[in-house]
Design a protein around this motif. Sequence first.
Motif, PDB file in Angstrom:
ATOM      1  N   VAL A  37       1.051  -0.694   0.022  1.00  0.00           N
ATOM      2  CA  VAL A  37      -0.076  -0.236  -0.664  1.00  0.00           C
ATOM      3  C   VAL A  37       1.031   1.120  -0.448  1.00  0.00           C
ATOM      4  N   VAL A  38       1.605   0.981   0.503  1.00  0.00           N
ATOM      5  CA  VAL A  38       2.720   2.074   1.253  1.00  0.00           C
ATOM      6  C   VAL A  38       3.623   2.491  -0.561  1.00  0.00           C
ATOM      7  N   ARG A  39       3.332   1.307  -1.242  1.00  0.00           N
ATOM      8  CA  ARG A  39       4.243   1.687  -2.603  1.00  0.00           C
ATOM      9  C   ARG A  39       3.882   2.364  -3.358  1.00  0.00           C
ATOM     10  N   ALA A  40       2.515   1.394  -3.149  1.00  0.00           N
ATOM     11  CA  ALA A  40       1.152   2.325  -4.373  1.00  0.00           C
ATOM     12  C   ALA A  40       0.944   3.636  -3.954  1.00  0.00           C
ATOM     13  N   GLY A  41       1.634   3.810  -3.322  1.00  0.00           N
ATOM     14  CA  GLY A  41       0.771   5.439  -3.212  1.00  0.00           C
ATOM     15  C   GLY A  41       1.866   6.487  -2.721  1.00  0.00           C
ATOM     16  N   LEU A  42       3.161   5.847  -2.725  1.00  0.00           N
ATOM     17  CA  LEU A  42       4.541   6.855  -2.992  1.00  0.00           C
ATOM     18  C   LEU A  42       4.686   7.147  -4.544  1.00  0.00           C
ATOM     19  N   THR A  43       4.120   5.636  -5.590  1.00  0.00           N
ATOM     20  CA  THR A  43       4.862   5.541  -6.777  1.00  0.00           C
ATOM     21  C   THR A  43       3.238   6.329  -7.486  1.00  0.00           C
ATOM     22  N   ALA A  44       2.090   6.704  -6.870  1.00  0.00           N
ATOM     23  CA  ALA A  44       0.832   7.302  -7.291  1.00  0.00           C
ATOM     24  C   ALA A  44       1.449   8.857  -7.106  1.00  0.00           C
ATOM     25  N   LYS A 239     -13.669   9.102  10.772  1.00  0.00           N
ATOM     26  CA  LYS A 239     -12.847  10.155  10.717  1.00  0.00           C
ATOM     27  C   LYS A 239     -12.721  10.545  10.134  1.00  0.00           C
ATOM     28  N   LEU A 240     -11.220   9.253   8.916  1.00  0.00           N
ATOM     29  CA  LEU A 240     -10.724   9.583   7.540  1.00  0.00           C
ATOM     30  C   LEU A 240     -11.877   9.521   6.137  1.00  0.00           C
ATOM     31  N   HIS A 241     -12.770   9.155   6.215  1.00  0.00           N
ATOM     32  CA  HIS A 241     -13.716   8.348   5.543  1.00  0.00           C
ATOM     33  C   HIS A 241     -13.117   7.495   4.899  1.00  0.00           C
ATOM     34  N   SER A 242     -12.788   6.647   4.804  1.00  0.00           N
ATOM     35  CA  SER A 242     -12.164   5.616   4.807  1.00  0.00           C
ATOM     36  C   SER A 242     -13.563   4.313   5.032  1.00  0.00           C
ATOM     37  N   ALA A 243     -13.432   3.502   3.719  1.00  0.00           N
ATOM     38  CA  ALA A 243     -13.891   2.192   3.893  1.00  0.00           C
ATOM     39  C   ALA A 243     -13.083   0.800   3.980  1.00  0.00           C
ATOM     40  N   SER A 244     -12.048   1.243   4.037  1.00  0.00           N
ATOM     41  CA  SER A 244     -10.798   0.278   4.156  1.00  0.00           C
ATOM     42  C   SER A 244      -9.384   0.352   4.388  1.00  0.00           C
ATOM     43  N   ARG A 245      -8.810  -0.817   4.712  1.00  0.00           N
ATOM     44  CA  ARG A 245      -7.578  -0.601   5.790  1.00  0.00           C
ATOM     45  C   ARG A 245      -6.793   0.230   4.304  1.00  0.00           C
ATOM     46  N   SER A 246      -6.610  -0.232   3.157  1.00  0.00           N
ATOM     47  CA  SER A 246      -5.652   0.603   2.085  1.00  0.00           C
ATOM     48  C   SER A 246      -5.794   2.233   2.321  1.00  0.00           C
ATOM     49  N   GLU A 247      -6.951   2.361   2.105  1.00  0.00           N
ATOM     50  CA  GLU A 247      -7.501   3.684   1.946  1.00  0.00           C
ATOM     51  C   GLU A 247      -7.161   4.272   3.100  1.00  0.00           C
ATOM     52  N   ALA A 248      -7.927   3.789   4.274  1.00  0.00           N
ATOM     53  CA  ALA A 248      -7.612   5.058   5.340  1.00  0.00           C
ATOM     54  C   ALA A 248      -5.789   4.912   5.321  1.00  0.00           C
ATOM     55  N   THR A 249      -4.625   3.728   4.877  1.00  0.00           N
ATOM     56  CA  THR A 249      -3.631   4.079   5.377  1.00  0.00           C
ATOM     57  C   THR A 249      -2.807   5.453   3.949  1.00  0.00           C
ATOM     58  N   ALA A 250      -2.836   5.146   2.852  1.00  0.00           N
ATOM     59  CA  ALA A 250      -2.350   5.903   2.144  1.00  0.00           C
ATOM     60  C   ALA A 250      -3.061   7.292   2.549  1.00  0.00           C
TER      61      ALA A 250
END
Length: 256
Positions: A37-44, A239-250
Amino acid sequence: MPDDQRPPAPRSPADFPPPPPPAAASLRVVVADDNPVVRAGLTALLSGRADITVVAEAADGREAYEAARAHRPDVILLDVRMPGVDGIAALPYLVPLAPVVMLTYSRESEIVQEALRRGAGGYLVHGEFTADQLVTAVRDADRGRPHFTPTAAGALLAQLGDATANSDGPSPGVPSETLSQMQPSVAQSSSYRSRFQLSTREAEIMDLIASGMNNQDIAATCFISEKTVKNHINRIFAKLHSASRSEATAKWLGLG
């Protein structure tokens, strides 16, 4: 000879438009982190900038070394804790290939100091920088200018203070040129997490989620029940308006 049959007069260089300036070379980056998740977020995030290209991703230090040898990047972003060959062990092999910026959750002073001793050109702790500050740190790493987020800078300044109290010079583990450039970088770094309005416990649990822990591991780490963990996660997601762990992490890491 009639005027209309005469050959045209030679044109001077001033008659031609100047050639367009050469396109700026894209900054080539390798991203090494065992969390996909971190790799994908950083790459994007980085690939969204016109002057930066992520040429490879890696899940551990060995893959980072192989990617750096294959792609010859301008900058390497490197996590500390990874399975197999971790970031600290890989540093001496990566530094000769490209400037390395540590990008990690590890904030222990001894790890920060060891990373600098082994040649890291910056140390960024997740949660202490914005997306724009990360991009600036990557660009500056290529120019030889280090960046440190507050926790890392505090560890280095504490070490400097201890060394000054016991000797006449700076600590041998921290290059003097790094210390001389550190303060401007610290001034550029600030935490952005307050906007999520998480409690201290929620922030702690969100950090553990982002590091890849499951609910059972989080419960054991925080000495609470899994049910309590789930309750915290439900509030965090709201609070993070997220539906998944990946979305919240990003979002938590400023990569969303």
